[in-house]
Design a protein around this motif. Structure first.
Motif, PDB file in Angstrom:
ATOM      1  N   GLY A  24       3.106  69.636  75.537  1.00 41.18           N
ATOM      2  CA  GLY A  24       1.771  69.979  76.296  1.00 41.18           C
ATOM      3  C   GLY A  24       2.134  70.236  77.817  1.00 41.18           C
ATOM      4  N   ALA A  25       3.254  70.432  78.312  1.00 42.13           N
ATOM      5  CA  ALA A  25       3.395  70.307  79.606  1.00 42.13           C
ATOM      6  C   ALA A  25       3.176  71.831  80.411  1.00 42.13           C
ATOM      7  CB  ALA A  25       5.192  69.888  79.838  1.00 42.13           C
ATOM      8  N   LEU A  26       2.107  72.233  80.065  1.00 41.18           N
ATOM      9  CA  LEU A  26       1.569  73.482  80.566  1.00 41.18           C
ATOM     10  C   LEU A  26       1.962  73.716  82.048  1.00 41.18           C
ATOM     11  CD1 LEU A  26      -1.182  74.094  78.584  1.00 41.18           C
ATOM     12  CD2 LEU A  26       0.870  74.420  77.705  1.00 41.18           C
ATOM     13  N   ALA A  27       2.048  72.608  82.792  1.00 44.70           N
ATOM     14  CA  ALA A  27       2.330  73.097  84.409  1.00 44.70           C
ATOM     15  C   ALA A  27       3.830  73.434  84.531  1.00 44.70           C
ATOM     16  CB  ALA A  27       2.008  71.905  85.135  1.00 44.70           C
ATOM     17  N   ARG A  28       4.595  73.266  83.571  1.00 46.07           N
ATOM     18  CA  ARG A  28       6.057  73.749  83.727  1.00 46.07           C
ATOM     19  C   ARG A  28       6.443  75.070  83.430  1.00 46.07           C
ATOM     20  NH1 ARG A  28       9.095  69.574  80.123  1.00 46.07           N
ATOM     21  NH2 ARG A  28      10.394  71.195  80.002  1.00 46.07           N
ATOM     22  N   LEU A  29       5.417  75.597  82.793  1.00 46.79           N
ATOM     23  CA  LEU A  29       5.724  77.366  82.278  1.00 46.79           C
ATOM     24  C   LEU A  29       5.731  77.957  83.234  1.00 46.79           C
ATOM     25  CD1 LEU A  29       3.203  77.115  79.169  1.00 46.79           C
ATOM     26  CD2 LEU A  29       5.823  76.725  79.113  1.00 46.79           C
ATOM     27  N   GLY A  30       5.088  78.092  84.418  1.00 47.46           N
ATOM     28  CA  GLY A  30       5.164  78.892  85.531  1.00 47.46           C
ATOM     29  C   GLY A  30       6.200  78.877  86.016  1.00 47.46           C
ATOM     30  N   GLU A  31       6.980  77.821  86.225  1.00 49.84           N
ATOM     31  CA  GLU A  31       8.401  78.008  86.620  1.00 49.84           C
ATOM     32  C   GLU A  31       9.427  78.553  85.735  1.00 49.84           C
ATOM     33  OE1 GLU A  31      11.834  77.367  89.156  1.00 49.84           O
ATOM     34  OE2 GLU A  31       9.811  77.638  89.378  1.00 49.84           O
ATOM     35  N   VAL A  33       8.883  80.757  83.519  1.00 44.05           N
ATOM     36  CA  VAL A  33       8.649  82.336  83.526  1.00 44.05           C
ATOM     37  C   VAL A  33       9.428  82.951  84.662  1.00 44.05           C
ATOM     38  CG1 VAL A  33       6.874  83.996  83.553  1.00 44.05           C
ATOM     39  CG2 VAL A  33       6.465  82.092  82.140  1.00 44.05           C
ATOM     40  N   ARG A  34       9.295  82.331  85.939  1.00 41.15           N
ATOM     41  CA  ARG A  34       9.909  82.724  87.132  1.00 41.15           C
ATOM     42  C   ARG A  34      11.371  82.591  86.791  1.00 41.15           C
ATOM     43  NH1 ARG A  34      12.803  81.568  90.684  1.00 41.15           N
ATOM     44  NH2 ARG A  34      12.638  79.324  90.463  1.00 41.15           N
ATOM     45  N   ARG A  35      11.806  81.829  86.426  1.00 44.50           N
ATOM     46  CA  ARG A  35      13.263  81.634  86.209  1.00 44.50           C
ATOM     47  C   ARG A  35      13.819  82.560  85.151  1.00 44.50           C
ATOM     48  NH1 ARG A  35      14.415  75.506  85.224  1.00 44.50           N
ATOM     49  NH2 ARG A  35      16.356  76.228  84.606  1.00 44.50           N
ATOM     50  N   LYS A  36      13.228  82.739  83.811  1.00 45.54           N
ATOM     51  CA  LYS A  36      13.552  83.881  82.899  1.00 45.54           C
ATOM     52  C   LYS A  36      13.469  85.191  83.806  1.00 45.54           C
ATOM     53  CE  LYS A  36      10.453  82.765  79.726  1.00 45.54           C
ATOM     54  NZ  LYS A  36       9.766  82.754  78.729  1.00 45.54           N
ATOM     55  N   SER A  37      12.466  85.527  84.345  1.00 48.49           N
ATOM     56  CA  SER A  37      12.240  86.871  85.040  1.00 48.49           C
ATOM     57  C   SER A  37      13.483  87.059  85.935  1.00 48.49           C
ATOM     58  CB  SER A  37      10.987  86.952  85.819  1.00 48.49           C
ATOM     59  OG  SER A  37       9.744  86.898  85.051  1.00 48.49           O
TER      60      SER A  37
END
Length: 114
Positions: A24-31, A33-37
């Motif tokens: 449930g650590a949704l705040a980590r998802l943005g970072e 996604v950026r690293r995957k991109s």
């Protein structure tokens, strides 16, 4: 960075993403996604093994399903919280015929005089 190293790093990021979703650590998802991109921008698809890409695609799809379930849960919780907050204003019940009725807050029939 060699293609296999990039794909290994991408695979680790997918694992991190899945763990974040499960926790449930949704705040980590943005970072993440950026690293995957950033990683994907460094490789040429022509130089990648098709089986490896299909495996990564499967992992990404599983994460997408978990993310969709998490969003559905968040929306359900939001709806429930809204219902709880509005319970003091009105109560929705069903009558003997199955029709929905809204009951307003209790009102006092007595008039108080000072």
């Amino acid at each position: 960075m060699a293609v296999n190293n990039v794909l290994d790093a991408f695979e680790r990021l997918l694992g991190d993403e899945r763990q974040a979703l499960r926790e449930g650590a949704l705040a980590r998802l943005g970072e993440l996604v950026r690293r995957k991109s950033d990683l994907l921008a460094t490789i040429s698809v022509a130089s990648v093994d098709l089986r490896r890409l299909q495996s990564l695609q499967g992992s990404a799809e599983r994460n997408r399903v978990v993310l969709a379930a998490a969003l559905k849960g968040i929306r359900a919780a939001e709806t429930r919280m809204s219902m709880i907050r509005s319970a003091d204003k009105a109560l929705s019940v069903y009558d003997s015929r199955g029709r929905s009725q809204n009951l307003g807050p209790a009102t006092s029939e007595l008039e108080r005089r000072a």
